[in-house]
Design an enzyme around this catalytic site. Sequence first.
Site, mmCIF file in Angstrom:
data_model
loop_
_atom_site.group_PDB
_atom_site.id
_atom_site.type_symbol
_atom_site.label_atom_id
_atom_site.label_comp_id
_atom_site.label_asym_id
_atom_site.label_seq_id
_atom_site.Cartn_x
_atom_site.Cartn_y
_atom_site.Cartn_z
ATOM 1 C CD GLU A 81 -2.834 -1.270 2.333
ATOM 2 O OE1 GLU A 81 -4.055 -1.100 2.247
ATOM 3 O OE2 GLU A 81 -2.281 -1.582 3.382
ATOM 4 C CB CYS A 94 2.912 7.603 2.855
ATOM 5 S SG CYS A 94 3.437 6.486 4.148
ATOM 6 C CB CYS A 101 7.456 -4.675 9.039
ATOM 7 S SG CYS A 101 8.806 -3.932 9.984
ATOM 8 C CB CYS A 105 5.919 -2.009 16.305
ATOM 9 S SG CYS A 105 7.598 -1.563 15.820
ATOM 10 C CB CYS A 108 2.764 -1.304 13.546
ATOM 11 S SG CYS A 108 3.022 -1.221 11.774
ATOM 12 C CD GLU A 152 13.426 0.309 9.901
ATOM 13 O OE1 GLU A 152 12.522 0.770 10.612
ATOM 14 O OE2 GLU A 152 14.378 0.999 9.494
ATOM 15 C CB SER A 206 9.614 4.983 15.155
ATOM 16 O OG SER A 206 9.085 5.332 13.908
ATOM 17 C CG LEU A 207 12.305 7.876 21.336
ATOM 18 C CD1 LEU A 207 13.536 6.988 21.201
ATOM 19 C CD2 LEU A 207 12.715 9.272 21.793
ATOM 20 C CG ASN A 285 -4.060 6.414 13.167
ATOM 21 O OD1 ASN A 285 -4.921 7.253 13.394
ATOM 22 N ND2 ASN A 285 -2.954 6.691 12.505
ATOM 23 C CB CYS A 326 0.698 6.375 11.002
ATOM 24 S SG CYS A 326 1.182 7.961 10.411
HETATM 25 N N1 SAH Z 1 9.224 1.106 9.937
HETATM 26 C C1 SAH Z 1 9.417 2.494 9.979
HETATM 27 C C2 SAH Z 1 8.600 3.255 8.962
HETATM 28 C C3 SAH Z 1 7.178 2.846 8.755
HETATM 29 S S1 SAH Z 1 6.073 3.167 10.056
HETATM 30 C C4 SAH Z 1 9.176 3.012 11.375
HETATM 31 O O1 SAH Z 1 8.637 2.299 12.191
HETATM 32 O O2 SAH Z 1 9.582 4.146 11.641
HETATM 33 C C5 SAH Z 1 5.837 4.921 9.974
HETATM 34 C C6 SAH Z 1 5.380 5.557 11.276
HETATM 35 O O3 SAH Z 1 4.038 5.150 11.621
HETATM 36 C C7 SAH Z 1 6.255 5.159 12.446
HETATM 37 O O4 SAH Z 1 6.594 6.246 13.248
HETATM 38 C C8 SAH Z 1 5.358 4.194 13.167
HETATM 39 O O5 SAH Z 1 5.732 4.037 14.490
HETATM 40 C C9 SAH Z 1 4.013 4.838 12.990
HETATM 41 N N2 SAH Z 1 2.895 3.945 13.347
HETATM 42 C C10 SAH Z 1 2.864 2.605 13.307
HETATM 43 N N3 SAH Z 1 1.683 2.140 13.762
HETATM 44 C C11 SAH Z 1 0.941 3.229 14.083
HETATM 45 C C12 SAH Z 1 -0.383 3.406 14.568
HETATM 46 N N4 SAH Z 1 -1.171 2.386 14.829
HETATM 47 N N5 SAH Z 1 -0.815 4.673 14.770
HETATM 48 C C13 SAH Z 1 -0.025 5.730 14.479
HETATM 49 N N6 SAH Z 1 1.225 5.617 13.995
HETATM 50 C C14 SAH Z 1 1.708 4.389 13.802
HETATM 51 FE FE1 SF4 Z 2 7.705 -2.257 11.145
HETATM 52 FE FE2 SF4 Z 2 7.594 0.414 11.448
HETATM 53 FE FE3 SF4 Z 2 5.385 -1.131 11.763
HETATM 54 FE FE4 SF4 Z 2 7.333 -1.251 13.572
HETATM 55 S S1 SF4 Z 2 6.068 0.544 13.079
HETATM 56 S S2 SF4 Z 2 6.278 -3.014 12.673
HETATM 57 S S3 SF4 Z 2 9.122 -0.994 12.301
HETATM 58 S S4 SF4 Z 2 6.524 -0.811 9.894
#
Ligand code: SAH
Ligand code: SF4
Length: 333
Positions: A81, A94, A101, A105, A108, A152, A206-207, A285, A326
């Site tokens: 996507e 985006c 991935c 996390c 996500c 990632e 992404s902290l 989200n 996101c």
């Molecule tokens: N893997 C990379 C890039 C893709 S995710 C990363 O993790 O940084 C892009 C952003 O969306 C990241 O900051 C991630 O933490 C955030 N993200 C993931 N799941 C989310 C959610 N459910 N709600 C809001 N942001 C989210």
């Molecule tokens: Fe992968 Fe980024 Fe989603 Fe974490 S937030 S599972 S690193 S895509």
Amino acid sequence: MNLEKLEKILADEPAFRLKQAKEAIFSKLIENWNEASNLPAAFREKLNQEVPLQIDFKKFISSDGVTVKFLITLGDGQKIESVLMRHEERNTVCVSSEVGCPLGCTFCATGKMGFIRNLSAGEIVEQVLCVARFLKKENQRADSVVFMGMGEPFLNYENVIAAIKILNDEKGLGIGARHISISTAGVVEGIRKFTKEAMQVNLAISLHAPNDKLRNEIMPVGKKYNIKKILAAVGEYLETTGRKVMFEYLMIKNFNDRPEHARELATLLSQLPRNLIFVNLILYNPTGNFLPSKKEAVQKFKENLRRAGIIVTERYRFGRGIKGACGQLAGGK
Ligand code: SAH
Ligand code: SF4
């Protein structure tokens, strides 16, 4: 579409053919080789047979028309996507860097589907082309690209960098490096390599938590790269490049959104040059496990960071209605 195969075919042709073909794809944004009037008819025919330019996709438009999600089916049937966000002053795409991935996390949707495979540079570029073709019909262009879709980017380092070079090419899509951003969950080797790349591309980390204990609960990758290691790599990046870094921080209700978390985060980040970093608050989200923070909690968090001298921005929530926000991308699943 298979850009890698096209390169191979064109390698046997005179050099100017490659230039012509690239111009047709990336600048004229043709969707069928028949439109490439600068190429001989027989060659167009061959290209249509062997490397057709069609992209197999479905699009979903949000009710306000501001967000468009593109569900693309790749050559091997895998689905990814990409999301177009139409800001008033620019169009941002985006893109995904992997199918799924491996980092898992817990917040996500992509993480939940596990890892399937990396994308090729061509498959990354194809996503932007798909959106650029859509925008062209409205006399608009893709102005910026963020690697914040599925996957990632620093676990697919070479292909991501190769894709950026293609996107960047002035004779093609011409997307300026300053308008491209990579977001990483903190893959330290990637940050280090990227520091040496001397590109003007933006870096985001992404902290999502102010300490390892909390972070590891939602980001298993934290056990491999703890916050100390990540911040050390970011420190070197800042020193070498002098470019700003964005720290992404998810606002999850009653998990990481309390005033003491804001204070802890401010203290943590105080080891980095204040003028070169900022925190981007992202309202979580819902994807199952948690709830998004309350408005008041976000406001307080922001104030606490600002009081400590940290620059804070808040992310606009695009595309929730079409599962294009996101963390909600899961290849149409
Ligand atoms: N893997 C990379 C890039 C893709 S995710 C990363 O993790 O940084 C892009 C952003 O969306 C990241 O900051 C991630 O933490 C955030 N993200 C993931 N799941 C989310 C959610 N459910 N709600 C809001 N942001 C989210
Ligand atoms: Fe992968 Fe980024 Fe989603 Fe974490 S937030 S599972 S690193 S895509």
